[in-house]
Design an enzyme around this catalytic site. Structure first.
Site: not given
Length: 286
Positions: A16, A99, A101, A120, A146, A192
């Site tokens: 990522e 967490r 991202n 999720e 995101n 995303d």
């Protein structure tokens, strides 16, 4: 536009957050589940990896030459010379299932980033702004956050809830956001990580969508850049002319048969495009 080229067969479970570092002529990116920070040198194809203290969602350049990293539980400073991580700011101590991202640096040097439920399942994710050491909750109630990304003139901020396949837009001015609305819904896969080019076109990694989706500033869908792997997590603009897209991918959630059919999943790709991106901003620490 060229075809995507695999330049690092890392096979990361969840690569990522690619970011272009013009000073060092490299691309930084993370493997969230592998808990690594990674560097690809564009001149020599040099490859380096460092272990992070926990799951790491982003690593973005700061004005002092360090990287500020979103690690589960807080923001960390990464010293490029020593490879050491040091805690700067705790984040979401009251949301232990979460967490951090994706993240983004605004032109004013502020850091914007999101959080998410690591399983999720719950909408416990949020959007934050960190400026001069002050952390501000900007929006809440995300499944998988995101982004964000800003329009070239800075008046529109985009942020996603990947679980809902939703791209949201906000009015943005002076570090404040308002007027949240649905900008787009992805059909090919899940929305995303986003990046914006100099013409204001939004480029969205499509998790499960086999490419990078492109949306005009008015919300019109401009089509998809096709990839040989199903999960593209984010594309960022790099190189001297900012006309190379560096793209991270993943194999998270794939069974053995699917992985065997996509051996390049989890690699770092690049391709050339016609319209340049925007320069990478640096985080102000003072």
């Amino acid at each position: 536009m060229s075809a995507p080229e695999l330049i690092w067969d890392l096979r990361a479970e969840l690569a990522e957050g690619p970011v272009w570092d013009a000073d060092r002529r490299c691309v930084w990116f993370v493997d969230i589940k592998g808990r690594t920070l990674n560097r690809y040198g564009v001149d020599d194809a040099g490859k380096q990896s460092w272990s992070a203290p926990d799951q790491i969602g982003f690593a973005l350049p700061a004005e002092d030459g360090s990287l500020i990293c979103g690690v589960r539980g807080g923001l960390y400073r990464f010293d490029v010379a020593t490879g050491a991580f040091s805690l700067l700011q705790t984040v979401e101590q009251d949301r232990p299932r979460n967490r951090l991202n994706d993240g983004f640096v605004a032109p004013d040097g502020s850091l914007w980033f999101g959080s998410m439920d690591d399983s999720e399942q719950q909408k416990t994710g949020a959007l934050y702004r960190w400026a001069a050491g002050a952390l501000t909750l900007m929006d809440d109630g995300y499944g998988v956050s995101n982004g964000p990304a800003l329009s070239p003139d800075g008046t529109v901020l985009y942020h996603h809830d990947t679980l809902d396949k939703a791209v949201y837009a906000f009015d943005h001015a002076d570090g404040a956001i308002a007027n949240k609305r649905l900008f787009a819904t992805t059909v090919d896969g899940y929305a995303d990580g986003p990046s914006v080019d100099s013409a204001g076109v939004l480029h969205v990694g499509l998790f499960g969508g086999w490419g990078v989706g492109r949306w005009a500033p008015d919300g019109g869908y401009l089509g998809k850049i096709d990839f040989p792997v199903s999960a593209v997590t984010k594309a960022t603009f790099g190189d001297d002319d900012l006309k190379t897209l560096y793209c991270t991918t993943a194999w998270l959630g794939q069974d053995d048969e699917t992985r065997a059919a996509q051996p390049a999943a989890g690699g770092l790709f690049r391709l050339r495009v016609d319209t340049p991106g925007l320069p990478q901003n640096r985080i102000r620490l003072g």
